[in-house]
Each structure stands twice: as C-alpha cells, then as structure tokens.
Design a protein around this motif. Structure first.
Motif, PDB file in Angstrom:
ATOM      1  N   ASN A 237       7.220   9.675  11.637  1.00  0.00           N
ATOM      2  CA  ASN A 237       6.522   9.313  12.874  1.00  0.00           C
ATOM      3  C   ASN A 237       7.332   8.295  13.672  1.00  0.00           C
ATOM      4  N   PHE A 238       7.866   7.289  12.970  1.00  0.00           N
ATOM      5  CA  PHE A 238       8.647   6.271  13.679  1.00  0.00           C
ATOM      6  C   PHE A 238       9.935   6.854  14.238  1.00  0.00           C
ATOM      7  N   LEU A 239      10.642   7.647  13.431  1.00  0.00           N
ATOM      8  CA  LEU A 239      11.916   8.205  13.893  1.00  0.00           C
ATOM      9  C   LEU A 239      11.719   9.128  15.093  1.00  0.00           C
ATOM     10  N   ALA A 240      10.566   9.801  15.134  1.00  0.00           N
ATOM     11  CA  ALA A 240      10.304  10.714  16.244  1.00  0.00           C
ATOM     12  C   ALA A 240       9.848   9.992  17.506  1.00  0.00           C
ATOM     13  N   SER A 241       9.134   8.870  17.318  1.00  0.00           N
ATOM     14  CA  SER A 241       8.509   8.222  18.479  1.00  0.00           C
ATOM     15  C   SER A 241       9.130   6.892  18.861  1.00  0.00           C
ATOM     16  N   GLY A 242       9.776   6.238  17.895  1.00  0.00           N
ATOM     17  CA  GLY A 242      10.278   4.897  18.157  1.00  0.00           C
ATOM     18  C   GLY A 242       9.208   3.833  18.093  1.00  0.00           C
ATOM     19  N   THR A 243       7.991   4.209  17.761  1.00  0.00           N
ATOM     20  CA  THR A 243       6.875   3.275  17.669  1.00  0.00           C
ATOM     21  C   THR A 243       6.516   3.061  16.203  1.00  0.00           C
ATOM     22  N   ALA A 244       6.487   1.801  15.794  1.00  0.00           N
ATOM     23  CA  ALA A 244       6.190   1.504  14.394  1.00  0.00           C
ATOM     24  C   ALA A 244       4.709   1.731  14.106  1.00  0.00           C
ATOM     25  N   PRO A 245       4.364   2.541  13.075  1.00  0.00           N
ATOM     26  CA  PRO A 245       2.951   2.717  12.715  1.00  0.00           C
ATOM     27  C   PRO A 245       2.339   1.381  12.299  1.00  0.00           C
ATOM     28  N   LYS A 246       1.024   1.270  12.418  1.00  0.00           N
ATOM     29  CA  LYS A 246       0.350   0.034  12.030  1.00  0.00           C
ATOM     30  C   LYS A 246      -0.611   0.304  10.881  1.00  0.00           C
ATOM     31  N   ARG A 247      -1.200  -0.755  10.390  1.00  0.00           N
ATOM     32  CA  ARG A 247      -2.141  -0.638   9.284  1.00  0.00           C
ATOM     33  C   ARG A 247      -3.491  -0.123   9.769  1.00  0.00           C
ATOM     34  N   TRP A 248      -4.072   0.777   8.973  1.00  0.00           N
ATOM     35  CA  TRP A 248      -5.393   1.314   9.285  1.00  0.00           C
ATOM     36  C   TRP A 248      -6.382   1.118   8.145  1.00  0.00           C
ATOM     37  N   GLY A 249      -5.987   0.394   7.115  1.00  0.00           N
ATOM     38  CA  GLY A 249      -6.888   0.202   5.984  1.00  0.00           C
ATOM     39  C   GLY A 249      -7.242   1.530   5.349  1.00  0.00           C
ATOM     40  N   ASN A 250      -8.541   1.782   5.171  1.00  0.00           N
ATOM     41  CA  ASN A 250      -9.000   3.040   4.588  1.00  0.00           C
ATOM     42  C   ASN A 250      -9.331   4.089   5.637  1.00  0.00           C
ATOM     43  N   ALA A 251      -8.976   3.817   6.888  1.00  0.00           N
ATOM     44  CA  ALA A 251      -9.184   4.797   7.954  1.00  0.00           C
ATOM     45  C   ALA A 251      -7.893   5.581   8.177  1.00  0.00           C
ATOM     46  N   HIS A 252      -7.979   6.593   9.046  1.00  0.00           N
ATOM     47  CA  HIS A 252      -6.828   7.451   9.347  1.00  0.00           C
ATOM     48  C   HIS A 252      -6.493   7.299  10.827  1.00  0.00           C
ATOM     49  N   PRO A 253      -5.218   7.214  11.171  1.00  0.00           N
ATOM     50  CA  PRO A 253      -4.875   7.026  12.585  1.00  0.00           C
ATOM     51  C   PRO A 253      -5.194   8.221  13.463  1.00  0.00           C
ATOM     52  N   ASN A 254      -5.265   9.424  12.888  1.00  0.00           N
ATOM     53  CA  ASN A 254      -5.381  10.641  13.689  1.00  0.00           C
ATOM     54  C   ASN A 254      -6.640  11.458  13.439  1.00  0.00           C
ATOM     55  N   ILE A 255      -7.459  11.073  12.454  1.00  0.00           N
ATOM     56  CA  ILE A 255      -8.645  11.851  12.104  1.00  0.00           C
ATOM     57  C   ILE A 255      -9.837  10.904  11.956  1.00  0.00           C
ATOM     58  N   VAL A 256     -10.969  11.259  12.517  1.00  0.00           N
ATOM     59  CA  VAL A 256     -12.201  10.471  12.404  1.00  0.00           C
ATOM     60  C   VAL A 256     -13.378  11.433  12.206  1.00  0.00           C
ATOM     61  N   PRO A 257     -14.250  11.188  11.196  1.00  0.00           N
ATOM     62  CA  PRO A 257     -14.158  10.137  10.179  1.00  0.00           C
ATOM     63  C   PRO A 257     -13.342  10.607   8.962  1.00  0.00           C
ATOM     64  N   TYR A 258     -12.443   9.766   8.525  1.00  0.00           N
ATOM     65  CA  TYR A 258     -11.587  10.052   7.373  1.00  0.00           C
ATOM     66  C   TYR A 258     -11.344   8.696   6.731  1.00  0.00           C
TER      67      TYR A 258
END
Length: 419
Positions: A237-258
């Motif tokens: 994800n970082f290599l493709a976007s140049g944006t560093a992923p962040k922490r989401w705990g027990n959640a998912h950055p792209n799916i809700v609810p997950y």
C-alpha cells in the motif's frame, strides 16, 4: 483423492528429513524455532550449549515445568516452546578443544545454524568460510538482527526493537485519537518467529540445491529484512501510494464493520465482507433499518460514516451475550468468532480435533505438554520423538557415537570445563 485421517494415522510414518543432520549453534528464539521445525520433520538436530548455562531461555521464567513433586524444575516454559526433538551437547567453543569438537561435528552435519554477532565465530574458526574449506557442500545459515552488511550490521538485534524499526508497530495498536491509542508490539515475538520460518524455508531450498549440484551455500537471514517483508499488503500500500498506513486497532481501514465488539459478557469479532452480510448482521441484532439507511447501505458509505455507524452497532451488540451472538450470526452466515483466552483455545473442539497439543515423556517431570507443529503431511508428518533436552543430556552419546571419543577422554574434557 486425499487419504482419510484414519488411513494416514495407520500408515507407516517416514521422516522427510531423516537423512539430514543439523548443528544448531543458536539460542533464544529465531534460530531455535528454525531448528525445531527441522527436527519436527525428522532432522537430527544437535544443539550446542554453553556448559553449566545453556540457552539463555532455560532461565526465562517463571513459569517453569513442574517436577513430579510439583516443584519448579530448571526448564523454563519459554525454552520448552522452541527446542523439541533436539539433542543437547555442552561445549565451550572459546577453548581450542571445544572448537575442534564443533568443527568435527560440522563435518558430520549437512546444516549449521548460528545467531552470533556478525564476525564473532570467525575468531573461533567456526564461520562459514572456515568450515567451507573442510566441507564444501555445507549449508550454513546465519541469523542476526540486521544482516551481515549495512550500517546497522554490528548492532544487537532484538525482536521488540525490530518491530519498531521495521514499521510493524506503526500499524499495530489502537488509533491515536482513541483511548489507549499508540504503537503496540505483538503479543509474541512475531519477528523472531517469522525469521525462524523464513530460515527453515531457505535451509530446505539450499539443501535441495545441494542435492542437485553438490554445492553448499551461505544464508544471511536478518530480522529487519523479515519484518519489512512481512508487512505484506501494508508495505505494498505504501509503495503504491506513498502514504504511510496508520494504526486502526481492531478495526479495518477499508471494511466496516470488520472489528471487535463488546457483548453483554465478553467480546466477539464480526467480519462483514459484503452488504448482504451487513444486512443479516443488523437483522440478527434487531436493527434492520440500519441496512436501509443510505449512509450505511454500501461498504464505501459505511467506511465514510464509520464514526456514526460503529457506536450504533456497539450499542446493539452489547444487548446479547457472546455465545448468543456467535450462535445467531453463524446461523445467518455472518463471519464471526470469540476472542478466546489460552485456556479456551486449548479446550476448543476444533483445536483438540486437529491434535495441536502433544504430550511427550520427560526425564525429570514424567511428561510435558507442548504445542504441536501445524504442518500436516500425509506421508511424512512431523514426529515428536523427544521432549526438549536437559542441558548436556546427549553430550556423551554424541561425542562417543559420532566422533569416536572414549569415555575417559570425555571425562577429562569435562574435568577441564570444556564440556
């Protein structure tokens, strides 16, 4: 057609690596984990330990294995986790006589594993270049924190530190804007363990090459390399976007609810993978109108409005017990599961059915329970021939049978503190 479990268990077992001997100069976790994998698959693993002290993890307790009278033995549970199926030989490699013994054992081995500081074994004549001169087909694997070259090569490598340097902790832990937010290490030494797994694969690849060509080789394994490699999709994800992923705990950055939710009496994981599953989830919870709300009707909309939706779902989930949710969601086809403690894990019917716990005879305590290998092979399954060895348990046996030492020679070396 796959053999049935009964057929596989009744067939004569063979050892995938029964023709391989491994000289294990490693301690703590990454190296011993690799060596234990090879031992489970049938390799004869000779673990070299310091006389009177042994692997550091022997004293990394409590807890310790209990003896027949319920007293703590000298075997820490940490050590037991990574040293099944090996033979322990105590040798002082700082002595000329000890170095000669290790060189002689290397001549009788297919693989040498070591995790000393970069260059440390060179002064003992036990580095790859030295041993290659006497055994050209040797497979030699070095495991360090940062590899054999580069500006960090001389640094000591610890799993916790590498989890931080390698980016793992930047994506692990609760969101910074929530209570308890911040970087978090894994609950086990995940980088050590994954390095041991990658090292196992590399050793097997090198042995295959040796068997085809007669050529040995050197393997340079680094915890930092492994930590960066195992970032997987996050690294991509970082290599493709140049944006560093962040922490989401027990959640998912792209799916809700997950994510996890608190129930009336515990916690569950709900992993909604599509809009149909979301509808079934809220129907089970008695809130079907949430699936019709345009803010929540599709996953992209649920992601956009997660800060509104998740508190509503959390309130809904708290109204039932953990088991009620699991039973009803499973019946509705919504992926879910409990968050078990280890007592519940080892009591789980699926874990029991898969034989993940083994009970082995032990010379001091009578028996020891260990977690089995997860590798399931139909013809050459892992075999559990021996519990983790006592310190120096096999010194006499190995020196006598492999190197031809007489008992009086062994006794003399022991009197000098070399064994």
């Amino acid at each position: 057609m796959q053999p049935t479990a009964d057929a596989a268990s009744s067939a004569p077992s063979q050892k995938s690596l029964g023709h391989i001997r491994v000289l294990d100069l490693t301690r703590v976790l990454a190296g011993p984990w690799c060596a234990q994998n090879l031992a489970d698959l049938g390799a004869d693993v000779i673990k070299i330990e310091r006389p009177g002290v042994g692997d550091d993890t022997r004293t990394w307790g409590p807890p310790y294995l209990k003896d027949a009278q319920g007293r703590d033995s000298s075997e820490a549970a940490y050590y037991l986790a990574a040293n099944r199926g090996k033979r322990s030989v105590t040798v002082d490699i700082a002595s000329a006589e000890g170095q000669a013994i290790v060189r002689a054992l290397a001549l009788q081995s297919d693989v040498v594993l070591e995790n000393y500081k970069v260059g440390q074994l060179r002064k003992y004549g036990l580095d790859y270049e030295s041993l290659k001169q006497i055994k050209p087909d040797l497979v030699y694997c070095s495991i360090t924190g940062f590899g054999q070259d580069g500006p960090y090569a001389e640094r000591p490598g610890y799993d916790f530190i590498v989890q931080g340097i390698g980016g793992f902790m930047s994506i692990t832990g609760e969101r910074d804007d929530l209570p308890g937010g911040g970087p978090q290490k894994a609950g086990v030494a995940i980088c050590d363990l994954m390095t041991g797994m990658y090292a196992s694969i590399a050793v097997l690849a090198a042995l295959t090459h040796r068997d085809r060509t007669g050529e040995g080789q050197y393997i340079d394994m680094a915890l930092l390399d492994v930590q960066v490699a195992m970032l997987a999709n996050m690294g991509a994800n970082f290599l493709a976007s140049g944006t560093a992923p962040k922490r989401w705990g027990n959640a998912h950055p792209n799916i809700v609810p997950y994510q996890t939710f608190a129930t009336a009496d515990g916690h569950i994981i709900v992993a909604v993978g599509n809009d149909g599953q979301f509808r079934k989830f809220v129907e089970v919870g008695g809130r079907p109108e949430l699936a019709d709300d345009e803010r929540f009707a599709s996953n992209p909309m649920r992601v956009r409005h997660r800060d509104i939706l998740v508190p509503l779902l959390a309130e809904m989930v708290r109204e039932k017990s953990r088991q009620a949710w699991i039973s009803e969601l499973e019946a509705a086809g919504v992926p879910c599961g409990p968050i078990n403690n280890l007592g519940e894990v080892f009591d789980d019917p699926q874990v029991k059915a898969r034989g993940i716990c083994v009970d082995l005879p032990h010379p001091v305590t009578g028996h020891v329970k260990l977690t089995a290998s997860p590798m399931k092979l139909s013809v050459t399954p892992p075999q559990y021939d021996a519990a983790p060895p006592l310190l120096g348990q096999h010194t006499d046996e190995v020196l006598r049978d492999l190197l031809g030492y007489r008992q009086d020679q062994i006794a003399g070396l022991r009197e000098q503190g070399i064994l």
